[in-house]
Design a protein around this motif. Sequence first.
Motif, short mmCIF file in Angstrom:
data_model
loop_
_atom_site.label_atom_id
_atom_site.label_comp_id
_atom_site.label_asym_id
_atom_site.label_seq_id
_atom_site.Cartn_x
_atom_site.Cartn_y
_atom_site.Cartn_z
N ASN A 120 -12.09 10.56 12.76
CA ASN A 120 -12.21 9.86 11.44
C ASN A 120 -11.02 9.79 10.82
OD1 ASN A 120 -12.60 12.12 10.41
ND2 ASN A 120 -14.33 11.59 9.22
N ALA A 121 -9.82 10.52 11.15
CA ALA A 121 -8.40 10.56 10.61
C ALA A 121 -7.78 9.27 10.32
CB ALA A 121 -7.58 11.23 11.58
N VAL A 122 -7.15 9.08 9.12
CA VAL A 122 -6.61 7.82 8.92
C VAL A 122 -5.30 7.76 9.31
CG1 VAL A 122 -6.02 6.29 7.01
CG2 VAL A 122 -7.80 7.71 6.76
N PRO A 123 -4.96 6.47 10.10
CA PRO A 123 -3.49 6.55 10.70
C PRO A 123 -2.40 6.50 9.77
CG PRO A 123 -5.26 4.72 11.50
CD PRO A 123 -5.88 5.61 10.45
N PHE A 124 -1.33 7.00 10.32
CA PHE A 124 -0.21 7.06 9.06
C PHE A 124 0.15 5.80 8.47
CE2 PHE A 124 4.45 7.09 8.12
CZ PHE A 124 4.12 8.12 7.19
N LYS A 125 0.45 4.88 9.29
CA LYS A 125 0.63 3.62 8.75
C LYS A 125 -0.21 2.64 7.82
CE LYS A 125 3.52 2.26 12.80
NZ LYS A 125 4.05 1.10 13.73
N TRP A 126 -1.36 2.84 8.04
CA TRP A 126 -2.40 2.48 7.04
C TRP A 126 -2.37 3.21 5.87
CZ3 TRP A 126 -4.94 -1.18 5.46
CH2 TRP A 126 -6.26 -1.18 4.67
N HIS A 127 -2.43 4.56 5.97
CA HIS A 127 -2.30 5.26 4.97
C HIS A 127 -1.21 5.10 4.01
CE1 HIS A 127 -2.78 9.24 2.21
NE2 HIS A 127 -1.80 9.15 2.50
N SER A 128 -0.09 4.95 4.48
CA SER A 128 1.34 4.43 3.94
C SER A 128 0.94 3.10 3.04
CB SER A 128 2.70 4.43 4.91
OG SER A 128 2.73 5.75 5.32
N ARG A 129 0.38 1.98 3.86
CA ARG A 129 0.32 0.74 3.28
C ARG A 129 -0.68 0.87 2.12
NH1 ARG A 129 -1.69 -3.10 7.56
NH2 ARG A 129 0.18 -2.51 8.39
N ARG A 130 -1.89 1.57 2.15
CA ARG A 130 -2.90 1.84 1.24
C ARG A 130 -2.32 2.39 -0.11
NH1 ARG A 130 -8.19 4.91 2.67
NH2 ARG A 130 -6.74 6.52 2.59
N SER A 131 -1.22 3.69 0.25
CA SER A 131 -0.64 4.36 -0.93
C SER A 131 0.36 3.35 -1.62
CB SER A 131 0.08 5.52 -0.12
OG SER A 131 -0.84 6.40 0.32
N PHE A 132 0.94 2.44 -0.88
CA PHE A 132 1.56 1.38 -1.45
C PHE A 132 1.12 0.36 -2.28
CE2 PHE A 132 3.53 -2.82 -1.37
CZ PHE A 132 4.72 -2.41 -2.07
N ARG A 133 -0.11 0.00 -1.99
CA ARG A 133 -0.92 -1.20 -2.80
C ARG A 133 -1.58 -0.33 -4.11
NH1 ARG A 133 -4.36 -4.02 1.94
NH2 ARG A 133 -2.54 -5.07 2.91
N LYS A 134 -1.84 0.98 -3.91
CA LYS A 134 -2.29 1.68 -4.93
C LYS A 134 -1.37 1.93 -6.02
CE LYS A 134 -4.83 6.05 -6.23
NZ LYS A 134 -5.36 7.41 -5.63
N ASP A 135 0.07 2.19 -5.42
CA ASP A 135 1.01 2.43 -6.39
C ASP A 135 1.49 1.12 -6.87
OD1 ASP A 135 2.88 4.37 -7.34
OD2 ASP A 135 4.38 3.41 -6.39
N LEU A 136 1.40 0.10 -6.44
CA LEU A 136 1.97 -1.24 -6.85
C LEU A 136 0.83 -1.56 -7.93
CD1 LEU A 136 3.60 -3.79 -6.78
CD2 LEU A 136 1.83 -4.79 -4.91
N ARG A 137 -0.46 -1.43 -7.81
CA ARG A 137 -1.46 -1.46 -8.88
C ARG A 137 -1.10 -0.75 -10.10
NH1 ARG A 137 -5.03 -2.35 -4.61
NH2 ARG A 137 -5.90 0.02 -5.08
N LYS A 138 -0.67 0.49 -9.96
CA LYS A 138 -0.52 1.65 -10.94
C LYS A 138 0.40 1.21 -11.74
CE LYS A 138 -0.53 6.64 -11.63
NZ LYS A 138 -0.44 8.01 -10.94
#
Length: 321
Positions: free
Chosen positions: A12-30
């Motif tokens: 259930n490890a999160v792929p790197f690309k998806w993790h980076s994309r999710r981090s970007f969206r989170k940072d964008l909202r923040k």
Amino acid sequence: METPLHPPQTTNAVPFKWHSRRSFRKDLRKRPLLYLLLVPVVAYFITFKYVPLYGEIIAFKQFRLADGIWGSKWVGLEHFERLLHSSDFLKIVRNTLLLNVYALVFGFPAPIVLALLLNEMRVEWYKRLIQNLLYLPHFLSWIILGMIVIGLLSPSVGFINHALKAFGMEPIYFMSSNFWWPLVYVFAGIWREAGFGTILYLAAMSAIDPHLYEAARMDGAGKLRQMRHVTLPGIRSTIALMLVLQMGRMTDVGFEQVWVLTNPMVTGVSDVMSTYIYRLGLVNLQYSYTTAIGLFQSLIGFALVLTVNRIIRAMGERALW
């Protein structure tokens, strides 16, 4: 039961690309306002750097304004063959490279030396005054600076030649000499840009740990040794980065500076790619041929950036990528 040396990975490890994309969206909202500041910069590069790449296609056509880009006739590599066999093109490539080599040898170290000297100033008001005086030429146009340079070097009324006459020497025609004109060009560029170029190096010096200077002083190192063994290694990565960017401009010479300082007496050394493109492209309307020259120029610059970047990275320094 023996435990495995390498425990099995969980599924259930999160792929790197998806993790980076999710981090970007989170940072964008923040922090949306910070990203909003990027919009004008991105729009500028898209509008003025990427959209005009569409026009490079006319380098492979016999472009006519009446026919438009797509209606003009395809000629393949005809314009590139013409420029490679042109004696004028070889001359302007030689002049362009020589001026850039002079600028690299004399101009590239200038802001580093100035930054080292400014970094050692301890009287704050005096340091700020010198910095402002060094930054000022950068904000003046080449029309103003060029007229000042020509006036200072005038054989009849120029200050430099008046000083030479005071020492019993003959006046020198700097602006009409094939030997002196490249030196005038290079040092005029240093006068305008060296002071402003110290900003990056001073910022890099401010990040150096002060304890390194204290340790150097305890070991008996003077100012020169501190510069050599502490300051220069501390800004080495910045120097390497600026060198890579400088190499990308080895086939490009600023049009304004050459156009202001040149005259018919020195076209043998002052005719460079930018003036050649202006003369043939805008004056003589040879759009396809000059576009081919510009594309060739960009490809050579790109190859130089890749090569020097690879060398810098092989030496263990931080490069562009």
